[in-house]
Motif scaffolding. Structure first.
Motif, mmCIF file in Angstrom:
data_model
loop_
_atom_site.group_PDB
_atom_site.id
_atom_site.type_symbol
_atom_site.label_atom_id
_atom_site.label_comp_id
_atom_site.label_asym_id
_atom_site.label_seq_id
_atom_site.Cartn_x
_atom_site.Cartn_y
_atom_site.Cartn_z
ATOM 1 N N LEU A 134 0.831 -1.199 0.000
ATOM 2 C CA LEU A 134 0.000 0.000 0.000
ATOM 3 C C LEU A 134 0.871 1.257 0.000
ATOM 4 C CD1 LEU A 134 -3.043 0.664 0.082
ATOM 5 C CD2 LEU A 134 -2.874 0.755 2.568
ATOM 6 N N ARG A 135 1.947 1.218 0.795
ATOM 7 C CA ARG A 135 2.870 2.358 0.830
ATOM 8 C C ARG A 135 3.556 2.543 -0.523
ATOM 9 N NH1 ARG A 135 3.217 1.382 6.687
ATOM 10 N NH2 ARG A 135 4.043 -0.716 6.327
ATOM 11 N N LYS A 136 3.978 1.454 -1.132
ATOM 12 C CA LYS A 136 4.638 1.545 -2.436
ATOM 13 C C LYS A 136 3.690 2.109 -3.488
ATOM 14 C CE LYS A 136 7.257 -1.081 -5.871
ATOM 15 N NZ LYS A 136 6.526 -0.483 -7.023
ATOM 16 N N ALA A 137 2.451 1.620 -3.484
ATOM 17 C CA ALA A 137 1.465 2.113 -4.453
ATOM 18 C C ALA A 137 1.172 3.591 -4.226
ATOM 19 C CB ALA A 137 0.181 1.296 -4.349
ATOM 20 N N SER A 138 1.195 4.015 -2.967
ATOM 21 C CA SER A 138 0.958 5.421 -2.653
ATOM 22 C C SER A 138 2.069 6.290 -3.218
ATOM 23 C CB SER A 138 0.851 5.606 -1.137
ATOM 24 O OG SER A 138 0.597 6.956 -0.806
ATOM 25 N N LEU A 139 3.310 5.831 -3.091
ATOM 26 C CA LEU A 139 4.444 6.594 -3.617
ATOM 27 C C LEU A 139 4.490 6.555 -5.143
ATOM 28 C CD1 LEU A 139 7.240 5.520 -1.103
ATOM 29 C CD2 LEU A 139 6.028 7.704 -1.177
ATOM 30 N N ASP A 140 4.129 5.415 -5.719
ATOM 31 C CA ASP A 140 4.189 5.276 -7.178
ATOM 32 C C ASP A 140 3.141 6.126 -7.872
ATOM 33 O OD1 ASP A 140 6.265 3.516 -6.903
ATOM 34 O OD2 ASP A 140 5.071 1.710 -7.263
ATOM 35 N N ASN A 141 1.884 6.057 -7.387
ATOM 36 C CA ASN A 141 0.796 6.775 -8.055
ATOM 37 C C ASN A 141 -0.429 6.728 -7.143
ATOM 38 O OD1 ASN A 141 -1.236 7.791 -9.699
ATOM 39 N ND2 ASN A 141 -0.640 6.592 -11.496
ATOM 40 N N MET B 202 -7.594 12.789 -2.745
ATOM 41 C CA MET B 202 -6.644 13.712 -3.367
ATOM 42 C C MET B 202 -6.627 15.079 -2.680
ATOM 43 S SD MET B 202 -5.096 11.837 -5.432
ATOM 44 C CE MET B 202 -4.021 13.096 -6.105
ATOM 45 N N GLN B 203 -7.630 15.382 -1.862
ATOM 46 C CA GLN B 203 -7.592 16.608 -1.068
ATOM 47 C C GLN B 203 -6.604 16.485 0.082
ATOM 48 O OE1 GLN B 203 -11.674 17.114 0.175
ATOM 49 N NE2 GLN B 203 -12.130 18.552 -1.475
ATOM 50 N N ALA B 204 -6.297 15.263 0.462
ATOM 51 C CA ALA B 204 -5.444 15.028 1.621
ATOM 52 C C ALA B 204 -3.970 15.177 1.263
ATOM 53 C CB ALA B 204 -5.707 13.636 2.193
ATOM 54 N N SER B 205 -3.165 15.425 2.280
ATOM 55 C CA SER B 205 -1.718 15.534 2.127
ATOM 56 C C SER B 205 -1.107 14.174 1.815
ATOM 57 C CB SER B 205 -1.122 16.097 3.424
ATOM 58 O OG SER B 205 0.222 15.701 3.592
ATOM 59 N N HIS B 206 -0.182 14.156 0.858
ATOM 60 C CA HIS B 206 0.505 12.910 0.526
ATOM 61 C C HIS B 206 1.268 12.388 1.745
ATOM 62 C CE1 HIS B 206 3.034 10.625 -2.732
ATOM 63 N NE2 HIS B 206 2.490 9.826 -1.845
ATOM 64 N N LYS B 207 1.957 13.275 2.427
ATOM 65 C CA LYS B 207 2.727 12.889 3.616
ATOM 66 C C LYS B 207 1.823 12.338 4.714
ATOM 67 C CE LYS B 207 5.898 13.102 6.990
ATOM 68 N NZ LYS B 207 6.868 12.008 7.207
ATOM 69 N N ILE C 74 -0.908 5.157 7.082
ATOM 70 C CA ILE C 74 -0.940 3.718 6.815
ATOM 71 C C ILE C 74 -0.365 2.955 8.003
ATOM 72 C CG2 ILE C 74 -0.097 1.864 5.326
ATOM 73 C CD1 ILE C 74 -0.120 3.933 3.011
ATOM 74 N N GLN C 75 0.745 3.439 8.534
ATOM 75 C CA GLN C 75 1.311 2.811 9.726
ATOM 76 C C GLN C 75 0.398 3.010 10.932
ATOM 77 O OE1 GLN C 75 5.118 4.327 11.105
ATOM 78 N NE2 GLN C 75 5.548 2.439 12.216
ATOM 79 N N ALA C 76 -0.179 4.201 11.037
ATOM 80 C CA ALA C 76 -1.033 4.507 12.187
ATOM 81 C C ALA C 76 -2.223 3.562 12.263
ATOM 82 C CB ALA C 76 -1.503 5.959 12.118
ATOM 83 N N PHE C 77 -2.906 3.316 11.138
ATOM 84 C CA PHE C 77 -4.104 2.490 11.215
ATOM 85 C C PHE C 77 -3.797 0.996 11.188
ATOM 86 C CE2 PHE C 77 -4.378 3.231 6.428
ATOM 87 C CZ PHE C 77 -4.262 1.901 6.026
ATOM 88 N N ALA D 67 -2.914 8.659 -6.874
ATOM 89 C CA ALA D 67 -4.184 8.950 -7.542
ATOM 90 C C ALA D 67 -4.805 7.668 -8.085
ATOM 91 C CB ALA D 67 -3.970 9.959 -8.668
ATOM 92 N N GLN D 68 -3.966 6.825 -8.701
ATOM 93 C CA GLN D 68 -4.475 5.560 -9.226
ATOM 94 C C GLN D 68 -4.822 4.606 -8.088
ATOM 95 O OE1 GLN D 68 -5.114 4.961 -12.560
ATOM 96 N NE2 GLN D 68 -6.254 3.278 -11.624
ATOM 97 N N LEU D 69 -4.035 4.640 -7.022
ATOM 98 C CA LEU D 69 -4.312 3.779 -5.871
ATOM 99 C C LEU D 69 -5.702 4.036 -5.320
ATOM 100 C CD1 LEU D 69 -3.523 1.855 -3.525
ATOM 101 C CD2 LEU D 69 -2.548 3.866 -2.373
ATOM 102 N N TYR D 70 -6.052 5.314 -5.136
ATOM 103 C CA TYR D 70 -7.362 5.634 -4.566
ATOM 104 C C TYR D 70 -8.491 5.207 -5.498
ATOM 105 C CZ TYR D 70 -4.655 8.566 -1.324
ATOM 106 O OH TYR D 70 -3.771 9.033 -0.391
ATOM 107 N N ARG D 71 -8.267 5.351 -6.790
ATOM 108 C CA ARG D 71 -9.302 4.922 -7.727
ATOM 109 C C ARG D 71 -9.453 3.395 -7.709
ATOM 110 N NH1 ARG D 71 -11.864 7.913 -11.124
ATOM 111 N NH2 ARG D 71 -10.327 9.607 -11.051
#
Length: 312
Positions: free
Chosen positions: A183-190, A226-231, A237-240, A192-196
């Protein structure tokens, strides 16, 4: 002075009065125009937290904490339903999400709980029913663990990440860590596509055979993400996934309702809801047959009624 000069003088005096009169008035606007209304509350580290406060101010209070990577808009169906029935409903955007400040640091569950405390303290509400969805379920549970139940009357956990998601020595049936690494890798890679992909697949159960896909729900999830901060969403992800709520749940003393879909592909029911009710004395579990993770939308009518029944 003859008649013409006197007339010109009178005209000049009148023009001067018209010019100076409004200027003096505009310099002193009515008191009401000077009032400042804010939809933000400062967290203990100064991060601005956006919040909604709907319904009658003297109604019973229900506070909603949202999931990842969403914001308080994800609760609108429940908030509108309850506000129209006399409840005061409050929801804030988690730090780094929605309209709240995009804090670089402190994107962790303890701080999420402290932010919720800042909102409830600033509004000075009591006898509150805390409702948390997914990550928000962890947030409200950690709030009770850190801040106690002085302001709280009831607790509702919907598709919550409690007691712990990740697989480890204490939770051998949990979700493998490599799932969250992916999930972290997909978040860094793209991201926008991850959320879709999440929204069009497992979140609403749209990847199941015969599912009625809603493009609107997919778009809403994507826009909120996409309104949320990337950081902030990356840290979350670790928190939840890795936060352990076992001790927090053991401290819960208020009436508790747990609601979860038995086809939740994001937070499997066996290691979440069914384990949670064993840790909270007197907790009641309602399982939605075939329900996915996002039951706040896919099963909103049933959820709204279950919430109302519990509140009454």
């Amino acid at each position: 002075m003859n008649r013409l000069p006197r007339l010109l003088a009178a005209m000049l005096i009148g023009v001067t009065a018209l010019a100076t009169g409004p200027a003096t008035a505009s310099a002193q606007p009515p008191a009401a125009a000077q009032q400042v209304v804010s939809q933000y509350i400062a967290a203990n580290d100064g991060t601005p937290l956006f919040y909604k406060d709907w319904g009658p101010k003297d109604g019973p209070v229900v506070s909603f904490s949202h999931g990842w990577p969403l914001n308080s808009d994800s609760w609108e169906s429940q908030m509108l339903f309850l506000a129209e029935r006399g409840f005061r409903v409050i929801a804030h955007d988690r730090r780094g999400h929605g309209r709240s400040g995009q804090a670089w640091a402190n994107n962790n569950m303890d701080q999420y709980a402290d932010d919720l405390a800042a909102v409830l303290d600033a509004l000075n509400v009591r006898d509150v029913t805390l409702v948390g969805f997914s990550t928000g379920g962890g947030e409200v549970t950690r709030y009770l663990g850190r801040h106690g139940s002085a302001r709280v009357k009831r607790l509702v956990l919907v598709s919550a990440v409690t007691p712990i998601m990740v697989r480890n020595a204490d939770n051998p049936n949990g979700v493998p860590l490599d799932v969250f690494d992916g999930l972290r890798k997909a978040s860094l890679d793209n991201r926008a596509q991850l959320y879709r992909d999440i929204a069009s697949g497992p979140f609403f159960g749209f990847n199941r055979a015969g599912a009625k896909v809603s493009p609107g729900l997919i778009e809403s999830f994507w826009v909120q993400g996409m309104q949320a901060s990337h950081k902030s969403t990356f840290d979350a992800i670790q928190a939840f996934s890795e936060s352990n709520f076992v001790e927090d749940l053991k401290r819960v003393t208020v009436p508790t309702l747990v609601i979860h879909g038995d086809d939740d592909q994001i937070v499997p029911i066996q290691t979440s809801a069914r384990a949670t009710v064993k840790l909270v004395k007197g907790a009641r579990l309602i399982e939605y047959a075939g329900g996915p993770h996002g039951i706040t939308d896919t099963h909103k009518d049933r959820l709204n009624q279950d919430l109302l029944n519990f509140l009454k």
